[in-house]
Every structure is written in C-alpha cells, then in structure tokens.
Motif scaffolding. Structure first.
Motif, PDB file in Angstrom:
ATOM      1  N   ALA A 120       0.845  -1.343   0.044  1.00  0.00           N
ATOM      2  CA  ALA A 120      -0.070   0.008  -0.041  1.00  0.00           C
ATOM      3  C   ALA A 120       0.691   1.183  -0.012  1.00  0.00           C
ATOM      4  CB  ALA A 120      -1.002   0.046   1.148  1.00  0.00           C
ATOM      5  N   ILE A 121       0.482   2.092  -0.632  1.00  0.00           N
ATOM      6  CA  ILE A 121       0.906   3.686  -0.397  1.00  0.00           C
ATOM      7  C   ILE A 121       0.370   4.096   0.635  1.00  0.00           C
ATOM      8  CG2 ILE A 121       1.194   5.775  -1.708  1.00  0.00           C
ATOM      9  CD1 ILE A 121       0.642   4.437  -4.342  1.00  0.00           C
ATOM     10  N   LYS A 122       1.281   4.760   1.431  1.00  0.00           N
ATOM     11  CA  LYS A 122       1.055   5.562   2.819  1.00  0.00           C
ATOM     12  C   LYS A 122       1.152   6.989   2.277  1.00  0.00           C
ATOM     13  CE  LYS A 122       1.935   1.997   5.972  1.00  0.00           C
ATOM     14  NZ  LYS A 122       2.891   1.009   5.653  1.00  0.00           N
ATOM     15  N   ASN A 123      -0.165   7.457   2.541  1.00  0.00           N
ATOM     16  CA  ASN A 123      -0.242   8.790   2.234  1.00  0.00           C
ATOM     17  C   ASN A 123       0.468   9.704   3.525  1.00  0.00           C
ATOM     18  OD1 ASN A 123      -1.717   8.455  -0.074  1.00  0.00           O
ATOM     19  ND2 ASN A 123      -3.549   8.174   1.018  1.00  0.00           N
ATOM     20  N   PRO A 124       1.150  10.717   3.212  1.00  0.00           N
ATOM     21  CA  PRO A 124       1.384  11.858   3.967  1.00  0.00           C
ATOM     22  C   PRO A 124       0.033  12.238   4.994  1.00  0.00           C
ATOM     23  CG  PRO A 124       2.652  12.358   2.337  1.00  0.00           C
ATOM     24  CD  PRO A 124       1.759  11.144   1.849  1.00  0.00           C
ATOM     25  N   PRO A 125       0.087  12.788   6.329  1.00  0.00           N
ATOM     26  CA  PRO A 125      -0.870  12.986   6.814  1.00  0.00           C
ATOM     27  C   PRO A 125      -1.315  14.486   6.263  1.00  0.00           C
ATOM     28  CG  PRO A 125       1.105  13.228   8.496  1.00  0.00           C
ATOM     29  CD  PRO A 125       1.604  12.809   7.115  1.00  0.00           C
ATOM     30  N   MET A 126      -2.751  14.373   5.939  1.00  0.00           N
ATOM     31  CA  MET A 126      -3.370  15.570   5.723  1.00  0.00           C
ATOM     32  C   MET A 126      -4.404  16.187   6.759  1.00  0.00           C
ATOM     33  SD  MET A 126      -3.330  16.259   2.198  1.00  0.00           S
ATOM     34  CE  MET A 126      -4.915  17.100   2.029  1.00  0.00           C
ATOM     35  N   THR A 127      -4.286  17.375   6.758  1.00  0.00           N
ATOM     36  CA  THR A 127      -5.333  18.112   7.791  1.00  0.00           C
ATOM     37  C   THR A 127      -6.534  18.717   7.531  1.00  0.00           C
ATOM     38  OG1 THR A 127      -3.985  20.101   7.943  1.00  0.00           O
ATOM     39  CG2 THR A 127      -3.274  18.290   9.385  1.00  0.00           C
ATOM     40  N   SER A 128      -6.557  18.990   6.180  1.00  0.00           N
ATOM     41  CA  SER A 128      -7.681  19.687   5.405  1.00  0.00           C
ATOM     42  C   SER A 128      -8.749  18.667   4.917  1.00  0.00           C
ATOM     43  CB  SER A 128      -7.137  20.693   4.298  1.00  0.00           C
ATOM     44  OG  SER A 128      -6.558  20.086   3.489  1.00  0.00           O
ATOM     45  N   ILE A 129      -8.440  17.369   4.572  1.00  0.00           N
ATOM     46  CA  ILE A 129      -9.463  16.569   3.902  1.00  0.00           C
ATOM     47  C   ILE A 129      -9.138  15.278   4.841  1.00  0.00           C
ATOM     48  CG2 ILE A 129     -10.013  15.163   2.263  1.00  0.00           C
ATOM     49  CD1 ILE A 129      -9.106  17.586   0.406  1.00  0.00           C
ATOM     50  N   ASN A 130     -10.050  14.467   4.885  1.00  0.00           N
ATOM     51  CA  ASN A 130      -9.927  13.313   5.835  1.00  0.00           C
ATOM     52  C   ASN A 130      -9.882  12.103   4.736  1.00  0.00           C
ATOM     53  OD1 ASN A 130     -10.151  10.823   7.166  1.00  0.00           O
ATOM     54  ND2 ASN A 130     -11.785  11.594   8.589  1.00  0.00           N
ATOM     55  N   LEU A 131      -8.734  11.499   4.451  1.00  0.00           N
ATOM     56  CA  LEU A 131      -8.661  10.602   3.306  1.00  0.00           C
ATOM     57  C   LEU A 131      -9.191   9.321   3.657  1.00  0.00           C
ATOM     58  CD1 LEU A 131      -4.924  11.508   2.263  1.00  0.00           C
ATOM     59  CD2 LEU A 131      -7.144  12.142   1.246  1.00  0.00           C
TER      60      LEU A 131
END
Length: 167
Positions: A120-131
């Motif tokens: 899996a590709i682990k996305n960097p944390p996002m604060t503006s959108i809940n991925l």
C-alpha cells in the motif's frame, strides 16, 4: 489512509540484462516487456531513434545494442510520462558524472522495485481533508498533487546539481 496499488512488474537489475549484443527489435521487445505494463504503451523504433539522435541514449555501434542502451530504454520508458526528455537527459548526465551506468541503473531499479512492491502507498498526513472517508475522486486528486510535488522536487534537485557542476 493507505490504498492498494496495482501490481507493478519487477524491473531487472543490470546483471539480469542480456550480456550480448541485441538487434533493435530485440531491445524493443525486452524493454516493452517491462515498460508497457507500467505506461500502457510501447516504446517504438521512432522513439528509440529520437533518443539516440538527441544523445539521451548512446547510439549503437554497427546496429548492435548493449546493456547500456537497454538499461537507458527501460529508465526512459519509466520516466517519460512524468519528465521531459530534456529533464531525463539532465538527470542521466548528473548520475553518470558520479557513477557508472551499471551502478546508476541498479540504484534506480532497486529503489523502483522496493517502492513499487509495497502493498500500500501510505499517504502523508492531511489536515484539510479526511482521506480515510473521502471519495475515490478525491484520492485521485490527492495522488496527482503528490505526483506533481515529487516531480517539482526532482526538477529542483536536477537544477541545483546542474548549477553546481557548471561551476
């Protein structure tokens, strides 16, 4: 939120490439067996001739292609949909100024194979959108943004190193 990737083919290391002269059709067949599943198009004779003419890949001697031309074709095939041929050429020149074609190629292939084999590709944390709860469309947008940012980073590194080589 991690998301599953498509299964990417494992790319061959330098030692796994044929160690004998190839004809152009053989070079294209081998290149396309690895590159076509990734980019969903074939590298053509015309493309290869353009790479030789532009000096991105060293031209063959008496129509005999070696490992270095095959390795170059594989690398260009992987990168050509993200970088311009000029950027690829600049990057290859920087790499070859520091190391041999075999070592430069193997470093690229090892990184590609390791990263593409992750489940899996682990996305960097996002604060503006809940991925974790977002739509597939938003994940496509997010992936596109990440791709562009990595492309910008690679271009800046190439440009910075090119300037330092010119000094």
């Amino acid at each position: 939120m991690p998301f599953t990737k498509n299964k990417f083919p494992r790319l061959p290391l330098w030692s796994e490439l044929p160690n004998f002269d190839l004809h152009l059709d053989q070079l294209l067949d081998i290149t396309n067996s690895f590159v076509e599943p990734l980019i969903e198009e074939k590298i053509t004779k015309t493309m290869m001739h353009n790479y030789f003419k532009a000096g991105i890949i060293e031209a063959p001697i008496k129509k005999k292609y070696e490992r270095k031309q095959l390795a170059g074709a594989i690398v260009i095939g992987v990168l050509k949909n993200v970088f311009s041929l000029s950027e690829i050429e600049q990057g290859l020149c920087l790499i070859l100024a520091d190391t041999s074609p075999a070592v430069g190629y193997d470093n690229f292939i090892k990184m590609f194979n390791e990263q593409s084999s992750q489940k899996a590709i682990k996305n960097p944390p996002m604060t503006s959108i809940n991925l974790e709860t977002t739509s597939g469309t938003t994940l496509v947008q997010y992936s596109a943004v990440q791709s562009v940012l990595f492309w910008f980073l690679a271009r800046r590194i190439i440009q910075k190193n090119q300037v330092s080589m010119e000094k």
